[in-house]
Design an enzyme around this catalytic site. Sequence first.
Site, mmCIF file in Angstrom:
data_model
loop_
_atom_site.group_PDB
_atom_site.id
_atom_site.type_symbol
_atom_site.label_atom_id
_atom_site.label_comp_id
_atom_site.label_asym_id
_atom_site.label_seq_id
_atom_site.Cartn_x
_atom_site.Cartn_y
_atom_site.Cartn_z
ATOM 1 N N LYS A 63 16.645 37.595 31.024
ATOM 2 C CA LYS A 63 17.958 37.102 30.579
ATOM 3 C C LYS A 63 18.157 35.653 31.021
ATOM 4 C CE LYS A 63 19.793 41.785 30.536
ATOM 5 N NZ LYS A 63 20.574 42.834 31.189
ATOM 6 N N GLN A 107 24.238 44.027 36.312
ATOM 7 C CA GLN A 107 23.093 44.823 35.862
ATOM 8 C C GLN A 107 23.209 46.269 36.366
ATOM 9 O OE1 GLN A 107 20.479 43.551 33.861
ATOM 10 N NE2 GLN A 107 19.874 45.700 33.734
ATOM 11 N N ASP A 130 28.217 42.410 27.800
ATOM 12 C CA ASP A 130 27.528 43.689 27.546
ATOM 13 C C ASP A 130 28.364 44.580 26.628
ATOM 14 O OD1 ASP A 130 25.012 43.714 28.698
ATOM 15 O OD2 ASP A 130 25.718 44.399 30.668
#
Length: 310
Positions: A63, A107, A130
């Site tokens: 990422k 995460q 997200d």
Amino acid sequence: MSAQGRSTTDASAFVLDGAAIAEGVLAKVAEETRALAAHGVTPGLAVVLVGDNPASQTYIAGKGRAAKACGFHSIQHTLPAETSEAELLALVEALNADPAVHGLLVQLPLPEHIDSSRVLEAIAPAKDVDGFHPINVGLLSIGNTSRALIPCTPAGAMILIDRACERLGWTLPGMEAVIIGRSNIVGKPMAQLLLARHCTVTVAHSRTLDLPSVARRADILVAAVGQPEMVRGDWVKPGAIVIDVGINRVPAHGRDASAKPKTRLVGDVAYAEAAAVAGAITPVPGGVGRMTIAMLMANTALAAKRAVGV
Ligand code: NAD
């Protein structure tokens, strides 16, 4: 003839090249980033990792690389596994308040002593790249896709479905879509996206009876299960679009140079069998997986544009 007119005698499926399509998404994001520079804005993506899960470390490294390649301001916070929930929430609050951060993700999975829902709900919905915050989940479920931030994997899968439809000359309204898997991350948002595009959507899961028959109804079959090669060729309606979200590491024959047993990645779909029947199919690797990070970058650029009203 079947699925919108493809002859069952046609040769093998059109292979959706996720790597190439993801490159196209990333090139567009880089272009948007250059356009934002004219407004004095650099999209900022903050990624928070708690602990040292090796798979998570690999994901967030990817990422970070993609963010830099897009011209973003890339920030990474790596916290020790024993970080308390209160400390993590305090960092999330600080990043929520930081105007240089437009996209923020924590995460998953988090260590067991931290309540993941509480953390996800603490992220500012406008920065929730997200798409897991209940506000974004709600916006998607009421069909307000223009205000929501949409989870990256199903958003990427949707682009692949559109590409397959272009190739096959299909239009989505009225098509039968079957999604196998009902997770909050993939299955449910995928269902909402296909509903918003006027498909007739079935969500199958571990308690579904006679799954092969349900799958065979699908013009668009999405597998998001986590079971290696579960979907066999005879589950696929001839001519269907098959989107394989699964990423499963399985033993391969032989050993690598370090004498460790070899492994390889396979999807939830038995690829060769399904490709012989489908109209279009995603490979694993090189399909949906490549789209996920690209869509994270697209969400970050979108969040930055919304933040400055562009
Ligand atoms: P999950 O474990 O949260 O959900 C799996 C779903 O599959 C559940 O809803 C369950 O009901 C269903 N299921 C399990 N066994 C089943 C069976 N035998 N028959 C029918 N349904 C069954 O998983 P997830 O997070 O949705 O991920 C699914 C797969 O997609 C995994 O392989 C994961 O690694 C992969 N994944 C890939 C990406 C990507 O970027 N390509 C992103 C997220 C997840």
